[in-house]
Design an enzyme around this catalytic site. Structure first.
Site, PDB file in Angstrom:
ATOM      1  N   ASP A  22      47.316  22.011  -3.933  1.00 46.85           N
ATOM      2  CA  ASP A  22      46.242  22.063  -2.949  1.00 46.85           C
ATOM      3  C   ASP A  22      44.984  21.337  -3.403  1.00 46.85           C
ATOM      4  OD1 ASP A  22      45.493  23.990  -5.011  1.00 46.85           O
ATOM      5  OD2 ASP A  22      43.947  24.659  -3.615  1.00 46.85           O
ATOM      6  N   GLU A  32      56.033  26.087 -13.106  1.00 48.56           N
ATOM      7  CA  GLU A  32      54.707  25.577 -12.754  1.00 48.56           C
ATOM      8  C   GLU A  32      54.858  24.391 -11.816  1.00 48.56           C
ATOM      9  OE1 GLU A  32      51.717  25.799 -12.533  1.00 48.56           O
ATOM     10  OE2 GLU A  32      50.606  26.166 -14.353  1.00 48.56           O
ATOM     11  N   LYS A  78      50.936  15.877 -16.450  1.00 46.60           N
ATOM     12  CA  LYS A  78      49.999  14.742 -16.556  1.00 46.60           C
ATOM     13  C   LYS A  78      49.849  14.219 -17.979  1.00 46.60           C
ATOM     14  CE  LYS A  78      47.014  15.011 -12.503  1.00 46.60           C
ATOM     15  NZ  LYS A  78      45.652  15.314 -12.027  1.00 46.60           N
ATOM     16  N   ASP A  81      48.207  20.242 -16.031  1.00 46.41           N
ATOM     17  CA  ASP A  81      47.112  19.271 -15.932  1.00 46.41           C
ATOM     18  C   ASP A  81      46.342  19.292 -17.249  1.00 46.41           C
ATOM     19  OD1 ASP A  81      44.859  17.788 -15.167  1.00 46.41           O
ATOM     20  OD2 ASP A  81      44.940  18.486 -13.116  1.00 46.41           O
ATOM     21  N   PHE A 107      44.256  12.944  -8.351  1.00 48.38           N
ATOM     22  CA  PHE A 107      44.223  14.294  -7.802  1.00 48.38           C
ATOM     23  C   PHE A 107      45.378  14.436  -6.819  1.00 48.38           C
ATOM     24  CE2 PHE A 107      43.231  18.138  -5.690  1.00 48.38           C
ATOM     25  CZ  PHE A 107      42.626  18.906  -6.682  1.00 48.38           C
ATOM     26  N   ARG A 114      48.836  22.164   1.022  1.00 50.97           N
ATOM     27  CA  ARG A 114      50.038  22.652   0.336  1.00 50.97           C
ATOM     28  C   ARG A 114      51.297  22.391   1.157  1.00 50.97           C
ATOM     29  NH1 ARG A 114      48.262  26.009  -4.052  1.00 50.97           N
ATOM     30  NH2 ARG A 114      46.394  27.215  -3.609  1.00 50.97           N
TER      31      ARG A 114
HETATM   32  C1  PRP Z   1      46.754  24.805 -10.614  1.00 49.55           C
HETATM   33  C2  PRP Z   1      48.243  24.545 -10.765  1.00 49.55           C
HETATM   34  C3  PRP Z   1      48.530  24.980 -12.170  1.00 49.55           C
HETATM   35  C4  PRP Z   1      47.226  24.737 -12.894  1.00 49.55           C
HETATM   36  C5  PRP Z   1      47.366  23.532 -13.771  1.00 49.55           C
HETATM   37  O1  PRP Z   1      46.577  26.146 -10.293  1.00 49.55           O
HETATM   38  O2  PRP Z   1      48.986  25.271  -9.822  1.00 49.55           O
HETATM   39  O3  PRP Z   1      48.859  26.351 -12.242  1.00 49.55           O
HETATM   40  O4  PRP Z   1      46.223  24.520 -11.904  1.00 49.55           O
HETATM   41  O5  PRP Z   1      46.137  23.133 -14.315  1.00 49.55           O
HETATM   42  P1  PRP Z   1      45.763  23.216 -15.847  1.00 49.55           P
HETATM   43  O6  PRP Z   1      46.922  22.643 -16.644  1.00 49.55           O
HETATM   44  O7  PRP Z   1      44.549  22.331 -15.924  1.00 49.55           O
HETATM   45  O8  PRP Z   1      45.471  24.635 -16.203  1.00 49.55           O
HETATM   46  P2  PRP Z   1      45.274  26.739  -9.594  1.00 49.55           P
HETATM   47  O9  PRP Z   1      44.521  27.534 -10.603  1.00 49.55           O
HETATM   48  O10 PRP Z   1      44.533  25.645  -8.896  1.00 49.55           O
HETATM   49  O11 PRP Z   1      45.849  27.749  -8.560  1.00 49.55           O
HETATM   50  P3  PRP Z   1      46.997  27.550  -7.437  1.00 49.55           P
HETATM   51  O12 PRP Z   1      48.318  27.560  -8.167  1.00 49.55           O
HETATM   52  O13 PRP Z   1      46.811  28.749  -6.567  1.00 49.55           O
HETATM   53  O14 PRP Z   1      46.757  26.252  -6.724  1.00 49.55           O
END
Ligand code: PRP
Length: 188
Positions: A170, A110, A142, A114, A163, A176
């Site tokens: 992104d 990952e 985080k 978050d 953020f 990115r």
């Molecule tokens: C983002 C990031 C993680 C996820 C973390 O993905 O890449 O996979 O959020 O957040 P969380 O712990 O609150 O679930 P996103 O869904 O934005 O897609 P991306 O990877 O295409 O940016």
């Protein structure tokens, strides 16, 4: 790349609050993580590295080159944020890996944990496929989630609650391609 003109060329003029992790610091930490992963598995046992797209694509590309061990690589796509900055709580599996997980050492990679929503939805799905072992490796954590079904075994950095963008992360699909990780200025 700290030159503000060059940064703005990549951000389309958007202002960053600050650079949180430089490219050099990330590279050092990723190399350490690769060594930590190598040390964690018996020498003759292959590892399946499963990257969550899109956010992990740069981290994964750098990380696997620091793992001095046979690895196979696959991806899965799970998207939850859409165009916003706040998680929707829904995790959609848009691409399911071809690789067989059963009986294998699997590392889910990952970019960031978050709210923990993504991990909490994906870990049980992956566990259902009976891997020999399943660990999470995240570049950023985080430490917001109090109910993570599993703590990541490898964490690059304990991240601030800002953020974060760049190095794969992104905002509305932008930024990115920044080689460092920065935080975005909050809208006024
Ligand atoms: C983002 C990031 C993680 C996820 C973390 O993905 O890449 O996979 O959020 O957040 P969380 O712990 O609150 O679930 P996103 O869904 O934005 O897609 P991306 O990877 O295409 O940016």
């Amino acid at each position: 790349m700290r030159d503000s003109v060059e940064v703005k060329a990549r951000t389309g003029g958007a202002e960053l609050e600050r650079v949180v992790y430089t490219a050099e610091r990330i590279a050092e930490r990723v190399a350490e993580m690769g060594r930590e992963i190598v040390d964690a598995y018996p020498e003759d046992e292959e590892i399946l590295v499963l990257g969550l797209l899109k956010g992990s694509f740069i981290f994964l590309a750098d990380l696997v080159r620091e793992i001095a061990r046979p690895v196979t690589i696959d991806f899965l796509v799970a998207s939850s944020y859409g165009a916003g900055t706040v998680t929707s709580g829904e995790v959609h599996l848009l691409y399911d890996p071809d690789a067989v997980l059963e009986g294998r050492h699997v590392i889910l990679v990952e970019d960031i944990v978050d709210s923990g929503t993504t991990m909490n939805r994906l870990i049980p799905m992956m566990e259902d496929r009976n891997p020999r072992s399943l660990e999470v490796c995240t570049l950023l954590h985080k430490h917001i989630a109090t109910d993570l079904v599993r703590e990541p075994r490898w964490v690059g950095f304990d991240a601030p609650r800002e953020f974060l963008i760049g190095y794969g992360l992104d905002h509305s699909e932008n930024f990115r391609n920044l080689p460092f990780i920065g935080s975005l200025k909050a809208p006024e």
